[in-house]
Write a protein that holds these residues in place. Sequence first.
Motif, PDB file in Angstrom:
ATOM      1  N   ILE A  50     -11.643  36.959  17.586  1.00  0.00           N
ATOM      2  CA  ILE A  50     -13.071  37.172  17.827  1.00  0.00           C
ATOM      3  C   ILE A  50     -13.696  35.851  18.232  1.00  0.00           C
ATOM      4  CG2 ILE A  50     -15.276  37.779  16.727  1.00  0.00           C
ATOM      5  CD1 ILE A  50     -13.572  39.679  14.914  1.00  0.00           C
ATOM      6  N   THR A  85     -16.220  43.706  13.691  1.00  0.00           N
ATOM      7  CA  THR A  85     -15.980  43.533  15.120  1.00  0.00           C
ATOM      8  C   THR A  85     -14.480  43.578  15.349  1.00  0.00           C
ATOM      9  OG1 THR A  85     -17.991  42.222  15.428  1.00  0.00           O
ATOM     10  CG2 THR A  85     -16.275  41.970  17.100  1.00  0.00           C
ATOM     11  N   ASN A  86     -14.074  44.376  16.307  1.00  0.00           N
ATOM     12  CA  ASN A  86     -12.648  44.516  16.603  1.00  0.00           C
ATOM     13  C   ASN A  86     -12.136  43.332  17.403  1.00  0.00           C
ATOM     14  OD1 ASN A  86     -12.386  47.048  15.299  1.00  0.00           O
ATOM     15  ND2 ASN A  86     -13.270  48.063  17.082  1.00  0.00           N
ATOM     16  N   SER A  87     -10.825  43.161  17.379  1.00  0.00           N
ATOM     17  CA  SER A  87     -10.152  42.097  18.115  1.00  0.00           C
ATOM     18  C   SER A  87     -10.608  42.089  19.573  1.00  0.00           C
ATOM     19  CB  SER A  87      -8.638  42.318  18.041  1.00  0.00           C
ATOM     20  OG  SER A  87      -7.965  41.329  18.761  1.00  0.00           O
ATOM     21  N   GLY A  89     -13.556  41.028  20.491  1.00  0.00           N
ATOM     22  CA  GLY A  89     -15.020  41.069  20.503  1.00  0.00           C
ATOM     23  C   GLY A  89     -15.626  39.689  20.285  1.00  0.00           C
ATOM     24  N   SER A  90     -16.940  39.674  20.107  1.00  0.00           N
ATOM     25  CA  SER A  90     -17.621  38.393  19.914  1.00  0.00           C
ATOM     26  C   SER A  90     -18.743  38.503  18.888  1.00  0.00           C
ATOM     27  CB  SER A  90     -18.198  37.884  21.243  1.00  0.00           C
ATOM     28  OG  SER A  90     -19.201  38.766  21.707  1.00  0.00           O
ATOM     29  N   ASP A 109     -23.264  40.995  17.155  1.00  0.00           N
ATOM     30  CA  ASP A 109     -21.830  41.237  17.337  1.00  0.00           C
ATOM     31  C   ASP A 109     -21.612  42.372  18.321  1.00  0.00           C
ATOM     32  OD1 ASP A 109     -21.496  43.887  15.957  1.00  0.00           O
ATOM     33  OD2 ASP A 109     -22.097  42.756  14.187  1.00  0.00           O
ATOM     34  N   THR A 110     -20.380  42.473  18.778  1.00  0.00           N
ATOM     35  CA  THR A 110     -19.975  43.567  19.660  1.00  0.00           C
ATOM     36  C   THR A 110     -19.138  44.560  18.865  1.00  0.00           C
ATOM     37  OG1 THR A 110     -18.015  42.343  20.363  1.00  0.00           O
ATOM     38  CG2 THR A 110     -19.998  42.118  21.731  1.00  0.00           C
ATOM     39  N   GLY A 111     -19.496  44.727  17.605  1.00  0.00           N
ATOM     40  CA  GLY A 111     -18.708  45.533  16.669  1.00  0.00           C
ATOM     41  C   GLY A 111     -18.969  47.013  16.733  1.00  0.00           C
ATOM     42  N   ASP A 165     -20.766  51.893  18.272  1.00  0.00           N
ATOM     43  CA  ASP A 165     -19.755  51.534  19.271  1.00  0.00           C
ATOM     44  C   ASP A 165     -20.213  50.459  20.251  1.00  0.00           C
ATOM     45  OD1 ASP A 165     -17.914  53.415  18.189  1.00  0.00           O
ATOM     46  OD2 ASP A 165     -18.926  55.008  19.319  1.00  0.00           O
ATOM     47  N   GLU A 166     -21.380  49.835  20.024  1.00  0.00           N
ATOM     48  CA  GLU A 166     -21.846  48.758  20.906  1.00  0.00           C
ATOM     49  C   GLU A 166     -22.078  47.460  20.149  1.00  0.00           C
ATOM     50  OE1 GLU A 166     -25.039  49.690  23.569  1.00  0.00           O
ATOM     51  OE2 GLU A 166     -24.193  51.654  24.028  1.00  0.00           O
ATOM     52  N   GLY A 167     -22.547  47.561  18.898  1.00  0.00           N
ATOM     53  CA  GLY A 167     -22.752  46.343  18.141  1.00  0.00           C
ATOM     54  C   GLY A 167     -24.024  46.352  17.325  1.00  0.00           C
TER      55      GLY A 167
END
Length: 182
Positions: A50, A85-87, A89-90, A109-111, A165-167
Motif C-alpha cells: 500500500i 485497503t487492499n494490496s 491501494g493507497s 484511502d482507496t479501500g 468499493d471506492e474508499g
Amino acid sequence: TTLFRSINEILDVARIEAGQLTIAPQYIDIGDVFKECAAMLAPRAKANNIALTFIETPDMPPAFADGLRIKQIVLNLTENAIKFTNSGGSVRVMADATDDGGVSVRISDTGIGMTGPQITKALERFGQVRGDHTVTREGVGLGLAICKSLMELHGGTLDIDSVPDEGTTVSIVFPPRGSVQR
C-alpha cells in the motif's frame, strides 16, 4: 501487542465515560506527528503493498492539541485506512490550515469503503462492520469511537465520508486555541 492495545482502548473508554480522561493541549507541529506516524506505519503499509503518503501544506500553523492524543488519533485512523485497503491501494494523510486558524487532517484511502449505516455502526463503541472483506481484520471496534471522543474533548470534529468499493476519507479538525475544552 493486539491484546495490549485492546486493553488500553477499553481503559480509555472507561476513562472517557467516567469523565476522567483529560487532555493537556499545547502547540504541536503536525509535521512532527506525521514523521512519527509514518515511521511507525510505513513497514506495515509496505508489507501490504500500500502506498502511504503524508502531506503537510507549507506554512502550517501548529495544532493546539494534546501531543499524545493527536498522535493516537492520527495513528489509529491511518492504521484503519491501511487495514481496510487492499494490496496495490493507497493511503494519503494530508494536513491543511482551516480558515479560522485551526488544523484539518484528512486520511483518505482507496479501500473497501462503507455505507451510511456502516459508518454509524463503526462509530459506536465495540461497533465493528462485518462483511466479506472484514473477516480477517483484527480489532475490537473501539478505535473510531475513541478518536471521536478525543476529538470532542479537543473541541474538534471527526467526520467520515465513504463510498463502498471506492474508499473512505476521515476528516478531523482541531479548532484554534480558544475553542479547546480542558
